[in-house]
Design a protein around this motif. Structure first.
Motif, PDB file in Angstrom:
ATOM      1  N   GLY A 102      19.259  33.959  45.395  1.00  0.00           N
ATOM      2  CA  GLY A 102      20.679  33.752  45.172  1.00  0.00           C
ATOM      3  C   GLY A 102      21.430  33.580  46.472  1.00  0.00           C
ATOM      4  N   VAL A 103      22.674  33.113  46.352  1.00  0.00           N
ATOM      5  CA  VAL A 103      23.529  32.877  47.509  1.00  0.00           C
ATOM      6  C   VAL A 103      24.772  33.744  47.379  1.00  0.00           C
ATOM      7  CG1 VAL A 103      24.836  31.183  48.825  1.00  0.00           C
ATOM      8  CG2 VAL A 103      22.705  30.505  47.704  1.00  0.00           C
ATOM      9  N   LEU A 104      24.970  34.618  48.350  1.00  0.00           N
ATOM     10  CA  LEU A 104      26.169  35.447  48.410  1.00  0.00           C
ATOM     11  C   LEU A 104      27.325  34.594  48.925  1.00  0.00           C
ATOM     12  CD1 LEU A 104      27.677  38.216  48.387  1.00  0.00           C
ATOM     13  CD2 LEU A 104      26.846  38.513  50.741  1.00  0.00           C
ATOM     14  N   LEU A 105      28.443  34.599  48.212  1.00  0.00           N
ATOM     15  CA  LEU A 105      29.628  33.852  48.626  1.00  0.00           C
ATOM     16  C   LEU A 105      30.455  34.746  49.532  1.00  0.00           C
ATOM     17  CD1 LEU A 105      30.513  32.190  45.203  1.00  0.00           C
ATOM     18  CD2 LEU A 105      28.831  31.500  46.929  1.00  0.00           C
ATOM     19  N   ARG A 106      30.449  34.436  50.833  1.00  0.00           N
ATOM     20  CA  ARG A 106      31.033  35.344  51.814  1.00  0.00           C
ATOM     21  C   ARG A 106      32.500  35.055  52.137  1.00  0.00           C
ATOM     22  NH1 ARG A 106      28.860  39.172  54.484  1.00  0.00           N
ATOM     23  NH2 ARG A 106      30.604  38.972  55.917  1.00  0.00           N
ATOM     24  N   ALA A 107      32.905  33.799  52.137  1.00  0.00           N
ATOM     25  CA  ALA A 107      34.280  33.507  52.535  1.00  0.00           C
ATOM     26  C   ALA A 107      34.679  32.115  52.092  1.00  0.00           C
ATOM     27  CB  ALA A 107      34.451  33.636  54.052  1.00  0.00           C
ATOM     28  N   GLY A 108      35.989  31.895  52.023  1.00  0.00           N
ATOM     29  CA  GLY A 108      36.481  30.578  51.655  1.00  0.00           C
ATOM     30  C   GLY A 108      37.975  30.450  51.863  1.00  0.00           C
ATOM     31  N   GLU A 129      43.287  35.027  55.442  1.00  0.00           N
ATOM     32  CA  GLU A 129      42.552  36.264  55.201  1.00  0.00           C
ATOM     33  C   GLU A 129      42.363  36.579  53.721  1.00  0.00           C
ATOM     34  OE1 GLU A 129      44.272  39.555  57.242  1.00  0.00           O
ATOM     35  OE2 GLU A 129      43.608  38.869  59.220  1.00  0.00           O
ATOM     36  N   LEU A 130      42.889  35.752  52.843  1.00  0.00           N
ATOM     37  CA  LEU A 130      42.820  36.054  51.418  1.00  0.00           C
ATOM     38  C   LEU A 130      41.387  36.222  50.923  1.00  0.00           C
ATOM     39  CD1 LEU A 130      45.573  33.669  49.970  1.00  0.00           C
ATOM     40  CD2 LEU A 130      45.654  36.171  50.112  1.00  0.00           C
ATOM     41  N   ALA A 131      40.474  35.388  51.400  1.00  0.00           N
ATOM     42  CA  ALA A 131      39.070  35.441  50.951  1.00  0.00           C
ATOM     43  C   ALA A 131      38.126  35.451  52.140  1.00  0.00           C
ATOM     44  CB  ALA A 131      38.773  34.260  50.037  1.00  0.00           C
ATOM     45  N   LYS A 132      38.490  36.183  53.179  1.00  0.00           N
ATOM     46  CA  LYS A 132      37.717  36.235  54.426  1.00  0.00           C
ATOM     47  C   LYS A 132      36.774  37.434  54.399  1.00  0.00           C
ATOM     48  CE  LYS A 132      38.552  35.595  59.391  1.00  0.00           C
ATOM     49  NZ  LYS A 132      39.631  35.392  60.388  1.00  0.00           N
ATOM     50  N   GLY A 133      35.647  37.255  53.730  1.00  0.00           N
ATOM     51  CA  GLY A 133      34.681  38.334  53.522  1.00  0.00           C
ATOM     52  C   GLY A 133      34.332  38.400  52.043  1.00  0.00           C
ATOM     53  N   PRO A 134      33.124  38.832  51.690  1.00  0.00           N
ATOM     54  CA  PRO A 134      32.671  38.758  50.292  1.00  0.00           C
ATOM     55  C   PRO A 134      33.471  39.620  49.323  1.00  0.00           C
ATOM     56  CG  PRO A 134      31.103  39.982  51.642  1.00  0.00           C
ATOM     57  CD  PRO A 134      32.074  39.341  52.583  1.00  0.00           C
ATOM     58  N   ALA A 135      33.858  40.833  49.725  1.00  0.00           N
ATOM     59  CA  ALA A 135      34.653  41.690  48.842  1.00  0.00           C
ATOM     60  C   ALA A 135      36.069  41.139  48.692  1.00  0.00           C
ATOM     61  CB  ALA A 135      34.688  43.115  49.387  1.00  0.00           C
ATOM     62  N   ARG A 136      36.630  40.620  49.777  1.00  0.00           N
ATOM     63  CA  ARG A 136      37.955  40.016  49.706  1.00  0.00           C
ATOM     64  C   ARG A 136      37.947  38.782  48.823  1.00  0.00           C
ATOM     65  NH1 ARG A 136      39.839  40.141  56.098  1.00  0.00           N
ATOM     66  NH2 ARG A 136      40.184  42.408  56.262  1.00  0.00           N
ATOM     67  N   LEU A 137      36.898  37.985  48.930  1.00  0.00           N
ATOM     68  CA  LEU A 137      36.768  36.789  48.094  1.00  0.00           C
ATOM     69  C   LEU A 137      36.756  37.172  46.617  1.00  0.00           C
ATOM     70  CD1 LEU A 137      34.385  33.787  48.714  1.00  0.00           C
ATOM     71  CD2 LEU A 137      34.433  34.893  46.485  1.00  0.00           C
ATOM     72  N   ALA A 138      35.937  38.147  46.266  1.00  0.00           N
ATOM     73  CA  ALA A 138      35.850  38.564  44.871  1.00  0.00           C
ATOM     74  C   ALA A 138      37.179  39.144  44.386  1.00  0.00           C
ATOM     75  CB  ALA A 138      34.730  39.584  44.701  1.00  0.00           C
ATOM     76  N   THR A 139      37.843  39.908  45.238  1.00  0.00           N
ATOM     77  CA  THR A 139      39.133  40.487  44.861  1.00  0.00           C
ATOM     78  C   THR A 139      40.173  39.398  44.649  1.00  0.00           C
ATOM     79  OG1 THR A 139      38.650  42.516  46.099  1.00  0.00           O
ATOM     80  CG2 THR A 139      40.963  42.080  45.571  1.00  0.00           C
ATOM     81  N   ALA A 140      40.247  38.442  45.567  1.00  0.00           N
ATOM     82  CA  ALA A 140      41.226  37.362  45.470  1.00  0.00           C
ATOM     83  C   ALA A 140      41.035  36.536  44.201  1.00  0.00           C
ATOM     84  CB  ALA A 140      41.128  36.457  46.697  1.00  0.00           C
ATOM     85  N   LEU A 141      39.781  36.398  43.761  1.00  0.00           N
ATOM     86  CA  LEU A 141      39.479  35.589  42.581  1.00  0.00           C
ATOM     87  C   LEU A 141      39.397  36.411  41.297  1.00  0.00           C
ATOM     88  CD1 LEU A 141      36.770  33.116  43.949  1.00  0.00           C
ATOM     89  CD2 LEU A 141      39.229  32.795  43.777  1.00  0.00           C
ATOM     90  N   ASP A 142      39.732  37.701  41.383  1.00  0.00           N
ATOM     91  CA  ASP A 142      39.702  38.574  40.203  1.00  0.00           C
ATOM     92  C   ASP A 142      38.315  38.599  39.570  1.00  0.00           C
ATOM     93  OD1 ASP A 142      40.598  40.309  38.260  1.00  0.00           O
ATOM     94  OD2 ASP A 142      41.536  38.752  37.015  1.00  0.00           O
ATOM     95  N   VAL A 143      37.313  38.854  40.413  1.00  0.00           N
ATOM     96  CA  VAL A 143      35.913  38.904  39.971  1.00  0.00           C
ATOM     97  C   VAL A 143      35.442  40.346  39.920  1.00  0.00           C
ATOM     98  CG1 VAL A 143      33.535  38.337  40.628  1.00  0.00           C
ATOM     99  CG2 VAL A 143      35.331  36.609  40.819  1.00  0.00           C
ATOM    100  N   ASP A 144      34.854  40.744  38.795  1.00  0.00           N
ATOM    101  CA  ASP A 144      34.233  42.055  38.681  1.00  0.00           C
ATOM    102  C   ASP A 144      32.971  41.921  37.836  1.00  0.00           C
ATOM    103  OD1 ASP A 144      35.113  41.870  36.043  1.00  0.00           O
ATOM    104  OD2 ASP A 144      36.805  43.226  36.343  1.00  0.00           O
ATOM    105  N   ARG A 145      32.394  43.035  37.435  1.00  0.00           N
ATOM    106  CA  ARG A 145      31.119  42.998  36.714  1.00  0.00           C
ATOM    107  C   ARG A 145      31.218  42.308  35.355  1.00  0.00           C
ATOM    108  NH1 ARG A 145      25.970  43.688  37.931  1.00  0.00           N
ATOM    109  NH2 ARG A 145      25.566  45.028  36.135  1.00  0.00           N
TER     110      ARG A 145
END
Length: 213
Positions: A102-108, A129-145
C-alpha cells in the motif's frame, strides 16, 4: 496557458501494479473526498510505499490481522489506521490481491473545498499546512476508520475517488528514507515527493518512544 487537471477516475488497473511503481505515479493525482457539506479536492505531493511481507516497516509484514485485513484485498481500496491513540492515516492498497502492499498518503495541496478543510484544521497557520503530514491530511479530509475498506475506484458520488489529475514529470520527483520508520524498514528510500513543493512535510528520523514510569 495552463492545462486543467484531468478529472478522469483512475481505473483499478492503475493500482494493480508493484507498489514502487504506483507510489511515485500518485504524485500530482487528485483525491476527491465527498462530505455532507461538499467535496474537498487534494493534489497529492508526498507519499510512502510499503511492500507488505517484504517490508519490515509495513503493518502487513507479520501477516494478516483484523487491523490490516483491507491491505490483503483488491487494489484500489482505502486502508485507514488509527495511531498513537489520536490520529488517523490513510493508504491506498495496490498490487495483486493478497500481496498486502500500500501507499501512505503523506501530504498534499487542497485545491477545492479549502474552507471545509480549514474548519477541521484550526491549528493550520496557512493553507499550505492544511494537509502537510499524513495525520493532517486525514483530518483535513474528514477521514477516519469508517472509510477503511472504501473502494476508491467506484464511479459516481462515492466517499473517496482518485482522479488522473496532472502527473508529475519524473525529473521533479524526489525520493528518500521514509519518515519515522525504525529498524530494517527505515533504510528504504521509499518516500516520494514533489521537489520544492511547500506542502511536503519535513523529514524526521525515527525516535524511540520512551515508556512513562
Amino acid at each position: 496557458m495552463i492545462t486543467p487537471p484531468d478529472r478522469t477516475p483512475l481505473p483499478r488497473e492503475f493500482f494493480d501494479r508493484p507498489v514502487l511503481e504506483v507510489a511515485p505515479d500518485l504524485l500530482g493525482r487528485l483525491l476527491i473526498r465527498s462530505t455532507p457539506h461538499g467535496p474537498i479536492a487534494l493534489r497529492l505531493t508526498e507519499v510512502e510505499a510499503y511492500d507488505g511481507p517484504n517490508d519490515p516497516g509495513s503493518h502487513a509484514y507479520r501477516g494478516r490481522t483484523a487491523r490490516n485485513d483491507v491491505m490483503f484485498g483488491p487494489p484500489g481500496h482505502v486502508y485507514v489506521y488509527f495511531t498513537y491513540g489520536m490520529w488517523h492515516c490513510m493508504n491506498l492498497v495496490c498490487g495483486p490481491e493478497g500481496t498486502a502492499s500500500g501507499v501512505l498518503l503523506r501530504a498534499g495541496e487542497i485545491v477545492e473545498g479549502a474552507e471545509l478543510a480549514r474548519e477541521r484544521r484550526l491549528s493550520a497557520r496557512n493553507d499550505k499546512e492544511l494537509a502537510k503530514g499524513p495525520a493532517r491530511l486525514a483530518t483535513a479530509l474528514d477521514v477516519d476508520r469508517a472509510l477503511d475498506g472504501a473502494d476508491a475506484c467506484t464511479p459516481g458520488d462515492t466517499p473517496l475517488r482518485v482522479l488522473a489529475g496532472t502527473p508529475v514529470p519524473s525529473e521533479q520527483v524526489r525520493s528518500g528514507p521514509r519518515t519515522g520508520v525504525a529498524g530494517d524498514g527505515g533504510v528504504h528510500p521509499w518516500r516520494f515527493w514533489v521537489a520544492d513543493d511547500p506542502t511536503v512535510s519535513p523529514y524526521r528520523a525515527h525516535v524511540p518512544r520512551r515508556r512513562s514510569r
